[in-house]
Scaffold this active site. Structure first.
Site, PDB file in Angstrom:
ATOM      1  N   GLU A  31       0.808  -1.223   0.000  1.00 45.57           N
ATOM      2  CA  GLU A  31       0.000   0.000   0.000  1.00 45.57           C
ATOM      3  C   GLU A  31       0.834   1.263   0.000  1.00 45.57           C
ATOM      4  OE1 GLU A  31      -0.686  -2.463   1.927  1.00 45.57           O
ATOM      5  OE2 GLU A  31      -2.697  -3.074   1.349  1.00 45.57           O
ATOM      6  N   HIS A  75     -10.203  -5.243  10.649  1.00 46.57           N
ATOM      7  CA  HIS A  75     -10.889  -5.057   9.383  1.00 46.57           C
ATOM      8  C   HIS A  75     -12.169  -4.273   9.552  1.00 46.57           C
ATOM      9  CE1 HIS A  75      -8.086  -8.255   8.530  1.00 46.57           C
ATOM     10  NE2 HIS A  75      -8.284  -8.047   7.242  1.00 46.57           N
TER      11      HIS A  75
END
Lengths: 404, 399
Positions: free
Chosen positions: A139, A208
């Site tokens: 990322e 998450h």
């Protein structure tokens, strides 16, 4: 028509307030325009005022509300087509990629796999590997790459498979994305869109289920929007891609399968505008993303109990649409903020501060803010339910607010 | 040696006003004609050969012209003078915050510029003053930016670590160590996307060579065949930590593993030029390559670092005597009879004056106006042209 009367009531409430000076003049002319043109005007919004020397926010947000709940009464557009929210995002994305060859998408599994939430399904075969890029799981670097590409004029869209993963790219987003336009003295613009699903899902676990709105909100130079319906998802996606500023588009994991009928014609929504979901009189409820649906559910109970809440989906998390919010506060004098962000340092905290700073005199009661608990989201279903705000809590809060 | 050669005065060099007119006949061509001579080919051998990793290193013999050698000298002399002037300005408290000086490393910038065009992109970290100059930035803009004035290249809002020049492909100027490498690979991606046939040089230091994002970006660049050239300016110290204390493998040109690498003597401008030319050809055909420039900085890491707590003064003076890039070019120029030592000294004097004039002019530049605090945070126009399905336009302008 019911719609017109409701809106009319809203405007008349505004113009009677004394403290508006120059604004009254503008609203006055607006009102007369409304009277003249009847119901059709309500769906439209005119951005241009003749002879207005002080161009401020001039739009009626009721236009959007009318679109959402009275599609039968809007004579302007055809019936449209029905689709799910992720398909609406894809439609917006595809239209923009067709329109501008500089638009490209990069993210994990967006290409051949079609996107982990199917938002980019079918785009890779259509546009090729150079425009829909499958990145490795890195990322920090692919966000940096997108920003570097944007410095030269490309318009990349960065997809974080889950918003929480973008924490790894925080340095790139904060320092390079947000600040390069400023530190270069205006030489570079960074027209990126950073998007991805966030929020608490169905027992996805703590890492998450993160809400990154609170972390990015103080980065200068970024714009943040949150979509909640297929209609605004498509419109905001298109607006974000066309914007010259870096925009973070927050989607929600649980909202991807919402179905709605959206118009066939092209439309682009405004990035700084809030949406009036349900006009009302007694209390202003400000919300965004998934909590909108919890609020709507609570609203049914509230209406049965005799309350008339005004529900606004703020959509624009940075900057806040203080015009719409302010008008509402001036009308109802009571504010409840319902959000999924954490209590500490969340969007609600900033919004509360902004309202207090600007509209203190109009408040009859302290602003209430319902947010998620300051805990990592647990896995157990029952516990997870209690970390986010539930409709029952909203009803109680409104009752409390209105009784004081 | 060169002092014995004499030159007769001629009007073409009057602007340099450095000649002593003597009655002896002309024994060598005047300086100015050498400065324009790009036809004579001079072949120079580098003192240190290139070392390759997964690639055939280029030849040690480099072709150059008198014009190029003299321009190397002039550019490096100007850069050296600018950095020393910045040192004094910092001590006079006209430059605040961080100031990272590049003197000693000028050969990297100058050699690179000689091998590429302005369409190729360069991105570097915070030691960016000389690279900015090499890319076409002016002295006045540089000093004004260092002093935080309106006339600076970033309008005074960036500072020493944020020099940018978009029109000549200089993308900065970044403060966070290593963060510019993914940006550089992104620039290469955009070049490939637009089919420009240009390359990007992403510069970083030996300190940044241990950053994870470097390897992430390198992986993507190699996967997608991007024309990215990663240049490690190895000055052997990451702030105060020597390279052998920070990296298990200080052979930075080999750290790319599957990506070819080349080790270059970074104090030799001609070697740098050769390596960059080689790298550009390679990147356009085969994808990324790593260049390790073996260089040295005389100053400390920044102005607040004396630079002598982690290395000995003998080491610094040793490098200055043996490997100084400016001296190397000076020797080359003198040995090829392109100018006399006196002429070169005079050029340096002229540059000293130029730098002083630039500083004076930069000092005249005003501080930014207070409203400038809020400009350029967002692009003007803020939102976007929004319209509903009935095509009525809604334009929102926030107060």
């Amino acid at each position: 028509m019911a719609v017109v009367l409701q809106g009319f009531g809203a405007l008349s409430g505004l113009s009677s307030s004394d403290s508006l000076n120059s604004k009254t003049l503008q609203l006055g002319s607006f009102k007369s325009r409304l009277e003249r043109n009847g119901s059709v005007l309500f769906v439209r919004s005119e951005g241009r005022f003749s002879g207005s020397s002080n161009p401020r926010k001039l739009i009626t947000t009721n236009a959007v509300a009318a679109k959402a709940d009275t599609s039968t009464s809007s004579t302007a557009s055809k019936p449209g087509h029905e689709l799910l929210l992720f398909e609406a995002l894809r439609e917006g994305l595809e239209e923009e990629m067709d329109r501008d060859p500089r638009v490209c998408v990069m993210g994990e599994d967006v290409g051949h796999y079609g996107g982990s939430y199917k938002v980019t399904k079918g785009l890779a075969p259509k546009y090729g590997d150079l425009r829909v890029l499958d990145t490795p799981i890195a990322e920090n670097s692919f966000t940096g790459m997108a920003i570097g590409a944007a410095m030269t004029g490309l318009r990349p869209i960065i997809e974080g498979m889950n918003m929480g993963f973008l924490l790894l790219a925080f340095n790139q987003i904060s320092n390079n994305c947000g600040m390069l336009h400023y530190t270069s003295g205006g030489q570079f613009t960074i027209p990126v869109v950073i998007r991805g699903p966030g929020g608490v899902g169905r027992q996805l676990g703590a890492e998450h289920s993160q809400r990154l709105e609170s972390y990015f909100q103080s980065v200068p130079g970024l714009q943040m929007v949150a979509c909640s319906t297929p209609y605004n998802a498509k419109g905001l996606m298109k607006a974000a891609i066309r914007s010259e500023n870096p925009v973070i588009l927050y989607e929600h994991v649980l909202l991807y399968n919402l179905k709605e009928r959206i118009p066939d014609e092209e439309y682009v929504l405004s990035l700084e505008e809030a949406e009036m979901v349900r006009p009302g009189e007694h209390v202003t409820i400000l919300t965004y993303s998934r909590m909108r649906y919890h609020v709507m559910q609570a609203a049914k109970t509230l209406v049965n109990k005799g309350y008339d809440p005004e529900i606004i989906d703020i959509r624009s998390l940075k900057p806040f649409d203080l015009y719409t919010i302010g008008n509402s506060v001036k009308k109802t004098h009571r504010v409840l903020i319902v959000e999924e962000c954490m209590r500490t340092g969340g969007i609600g905290a900033s919004l509360r501060a902004a309202i207090i700073e600007n509209f203190w005199d109009y408040l009859d009661a302290p602003i209430m803010c319902l947010s998620s608990q300051d805990v990592p989201t647990p896995y157990a279903g029952t516990l997870e339910e209690w970390t986010v705000v539930q409709p029952a809590q909203i009803v109680t809060a409104v009752e409390q607010l209105c009784s004081s | 040696m060169a002092m014995n050669r004499i030159v007769s005065s001629s009007s073409s060099i009057s602007n340099l006003h450095l000649l002593r007119s003597l009655s002896q006949p002309l024994l060598r061509r005047p300086f100015s004609s050498h400065a324009d001579d790009d036809k004579t080919i001079l072949t120079v051998e580098t003192s240190v050969p290139f070392t390759g990793h997964r690639c055939e290193p280029p030849s040690r013999s480099i072709e150059t012209t008198p014009k190029e050698l003299l321009s190397f000298f002039k550019d490096m002399a100007l850069m050296r003078r600018m950095e020393i002037a910045a040192d004094s300005l910092y001590k006079a408290k006209l430059i605040r915050g961080f100031c990272h000086l590049y003197d000693g490393q000028e050969a990297v910038s100058v050699g690179m510029e000689a091998a590429i065009t302005k369409k190729d992109c360069i991105i570097t970290a915070y030691r960016d003053h000389c690279i900015y100059l090499g890319r076409g930035g002016t002295l006045v803009e540089a000093f004004a930016e260092l002093m935080g004035r309106k006339g600076g290249c970033s309008k005074g809002k960036g500072g020493s670590m944020h020099f940018y020049k978009k029109d000549s492909g200089f993308y900065g100027g970044h403060g966070i160590v290593g963060a510019q490498i993914p940006l550089g690979v992104g620039l290469a991606f955009a070049q490939k996307y637009s089919k420009d046939n240009t390359v990007t040089f992403a510069l970083y230091g030996d300190g940044a060579a241990n950053q994870g994002q470097l390897f992430e970006a390198l992986n993507i660049a190699a996967l997608w065949d991007l024309p990215a050239i990663l240049v490690c300016e190895n000055n052997h110290y990451g702030m105060g930590t020597a390279e052998w204390r920070a990296a298990k493998s200080p052979a930075y040109y080999k750290r790319g593993d599957y990506v070819p690498g080349l080790k270059v003597d970074g104090m030799d401008a001609l070697a740098v030029k050769q390596a960059c030319k080689f790298a550009k050809e390679h990147a356009l055909k085969n994808g990324p390559i790593i260049l390790e420039m073996d260089t040295y900085r005389y100053h400390g890491h920044s102005m607040s670092d004396p630079g002598s707590t982690y290395r000995t003064r003998d080491e610094i003076t040793g490098v200055r005597q043996e490997r100084d890039p400016l001296e190397r070019i000076r020797k080359l120029v003198l040995s090829h009879d392109l100018a006399t030592a006196a002429e070169l000294k005079d050029i340096e004097k002229i540059f000293r004056k130029q730098v002083d004039d630039a500083i004076a002019e930069a000092k005249e530049s005003p501080m930014p106006d207070p409203p400038e605090l809020f400009t350029n945070v967002y692009v003007k126009g803020f939102g976007v042209e929004a319209y509903g399905p009935d095509r009525k336009e809604v334009r929102s302008i926030l107060p």
